[in-house]
Design an enzyme around this catalytic site. Structure first.
Site, PDB file in Angstrom:
ATOM      1  N   ASP A   8       0.848  -1.188   0.000  1.00 48.34           N
ATOM      2  CA  ASP A   8       0.000   0.000   0.000  1.00 48.34           C
ATOM      3  C   ASP A   8       0.882   1.237   0.000  1.00 48.34           C
ATOM      4  O   ASP A   8       1.755   1.384   0.867  1.00 48.34           O
ATOM      5  CB  ASP A   8      -0.916   0.012   1.226  1.00 48.34           C
ATOM      6  CG  ASP A   8      -1.995  -1.059   1.156  1.00 48.34           C
ATOM      7  OD1 ASP A   8      -2.056  -1.781   0.135  1.00 48.34           O
ATOM      8  OD2 ASP A   8      -2.777  -1.169   2.120  1.00 48.34           O
ATOM      9  N   ASP A 129     -15.563  -3.549  -1.681  1.00 50.61           N
ATOM     10  CA  ASP A 129     -15.168  -3.351  -0.288  1.00 50.61           C
ATOM     11  C   ASP A 129     -16.422  -3.195   0.555  1.00 50.61           C
ATOM     12  O   ASP A 129     -17.226  -2.284   0.308  1.00 50.61           O
ATOM     13  CB  ASP A 129     -14.283  -2.111  -0.162  1.00 50.61           C
ATOM     14  CG  ASP A 129     -13.109  -2.158  -1.144  1.00 50.61           C
ATOM     15  OD1 ASP A 129     -12.527  -3.240  -1.295  1.00 50.61           O
ATOM     16  OD2 ASP A 129     -12.800  -1.116  -1.756  1.00 50.61           O
TER      17      ASP A 129
END
Length: 259
Positions: A8, A129
């Site tokens: 990330d 998500d």
């Protein structure tokens, strides 16, 4: 089952967030390219790179670093975060990404998903998500009135074959994956599923491995690898169904630079 380490990116660093919250960030390395090389050297067969700055702003922000990662490794890399235009899709594929992940665009720009699927086929994934069963978008800052399975079926009709399914409440927490939600999502959608969020130990991986017949083909691992609660060699052995006998020696791994 494939093990996919996550990288990330935020402000050029390799970080991990808890439940997607910027106020709960841990910086693991200022050299994401080296991290990518390390995971490859330890046996990873694919990487998952997320442009967090892009996810929060709505357009890719770490293209230079992503390009360096793509040039530095020889394994496929899937990239997500802020990809909300055909130009962004094309740019990342031109840089060498094997797959691009459309998240917020699945809600706000379904026509982009359809067009990208028609043009690039299975190089295009959706990232779905969920927070308590509802879809979250825009860096997980907005929850919309649509269920994760409902959205997945809509995307399937547009040509999507594969989805990254993340349970936000588990992401970065080391609390274990939401197996019930993953099982329901895979069974109800018929998509190829990449599970993400919450893996903390070997038992979690063994439980996910059992969902393979439903279409759970891969798991994204972040904090468990960075915190060392699961070694890459152990994860790969479980995923391949080739766990070593008790007492058998495993290949020695180099310790992450942040430990």
């Amino acid at each position: 089952m494939l093990i996919i380490p996550a990288i990330d990116l935020r402000e050029g660093n390799c970080v991990r967030l808890v439940e997607g919250r910027l106020d709960r960030e841990t910086v693991y390395s200022g050299d994401p390219v080296a991290v990518a090389g390390m995971w490859q050297s330890q046996g990873a067969r694919m990487l998952h790179v997320v442009d967090l700055d892009g996810a929060f702003s709505g357009a890719p922000k770490n293209l230079d670093v992503i390009g360096e990662i793509l040039s530095a490794v020889s394994i496929p890399v899937q990239v997500g975060g802020g990809i909300r235009s055909m130009e962004a899709v094309e740019r990342l594929l031109e840089l060498g990404a094997a797959r691009v992940i459309l998240g917020t665009a699945a809600i706000l720009k379904p026509q982009l998903v359809a067009e990208a699927c028609a043009r690039y086929g299975e190089a295009v994934l959706v990232g779905i998500d969920g927070r308590n069963g509802r879809v979250a978008i825009e860096g997980w800052g907005v929850t919309v009135d649509k269920g994760t399975v409902e959205l997945a079926l809509e995307m399937k009709r547009l040509g999507i074959k594969r989805a990254v399914f993340t349970d936000i409440r588990r992401d970065g927490t080391l609390r274990g994956p939401n197996l019930e939600a993953i099982r329901e999502f895979a069974a109800a959608t018929g998509l190829k599923v990449i599970a993400s969020g919450g893996v903390s130990n070997a038992e979690d991986l063994r439980a996910l491995k059992k969902l393979e017949p439903l279409g759970v083909e891969a798991v994204i691992m972040g904090k468990a690898l960075y915190a060392g609660t699961v070694k890459m060699s152990e994860a790969l052995a479980i995923a391949s169904g080739e766990e070593a006998e008790e007492g058998a020696c495993c290949k020695k791994e180099s310790s992450p630079a942040w430990t």
